[in-house]
Design an enzyme around this catalytic site. Sequence first.
Site, PDB file in Angstrom:
ATOM      1  N   CYS A 183     -50.791  55.338   1.039  1.00  0.00           N
ATOM      2  CA  CYS A 183     -50.829  54.050   1.725  1.00  0.00           C
ATOM      3  C   CYS A 183     -49.419  53.698   2.191  1.00  0.00           C
ATOM      4  CB  CYS A 183     -51.335  52.973   0.763  1.00  0.00           C
ATOM      5  SG  CYS A 183     -51.470  51.350   1.514  1.00  0.00           S
ATOM      6  N   CYS A 234     -59.365  55.098  -3.531  1.00  0.00           N
ATOM      7  CA  CYS A 234     -59.254  56.492  -3.970  1.00  0.00           C
ATOM      8  C   CYS A 234     -57.785  56.800  -4.191  1.00  0.00           C
ATOM      9  CB  CYS A 234     -59.863  57.448  -2.949  1.00  0.00           C
ATOM     10  SG  CYS A 234     -58.936  57.576  -1.418  1.00  0.00           S
ATOM     11  N   CYS A 288     -59.401  53.688   2.036  1.00  0.00           N
ATOM     12  CA  CYS A 288     -59.677  54.981   1.401  1.00  0.00           C
ATOM     13  C   CYS A 288     -59.254  56.074   2.372  1.00  0.00           C
ATOM     14  CB  CYS A 288     -61.122  55.116   0.929  1.00  0.00           C
ATOM     15  SG  CYS A 288     -62.362  55.196   2.205  1.00  0.00           S
TER      16      CYS A 288
END
Length: 140
Positions: free
Chosen positions: A90, A83, A11
């Site tokens: 990412c 999230c 996250c």
Amino acid sequence: MKNKKIIYFLCTGNSCRSQMAEGWAKKYLGDDWEVYSAGIEAHGLNPNAVKVMKEVGIDISNQTSDVIDPEILNKADLVVTLCGHAADHCPVTPPNVKRVHWGFDDPAKAEGTEEEKLAVFRRVRDEIGARIKKFAETGE
């Protein structure tokens, strides 16, 4: 000892959602999975996350808030973003790494009294716990 699969929860700040997910996953998946969590940034462990997990008998107080480790990311069997920000930011994962997104509200953004904030943390805690329990039972 059999090789455990690696699950990596991500996250934004590795302070609430991914920490709670790591705690639940160690409870439900610990026999078969090595469980890690991290964030795009490391914001430190949120004390309310520690508090509400303790209420369900899971101690996450010794977990650390970490930034994404490329080595773990690249050898993970499953990467779970919790999230939208983490899903969007990412780092690229190799094709052999399965990535899924399980979106949850950010309890750290809750407003109101301390009790109202804790209520949001409890709701998100229970939602994450239910999702990980489902994964433990069904594999998806």
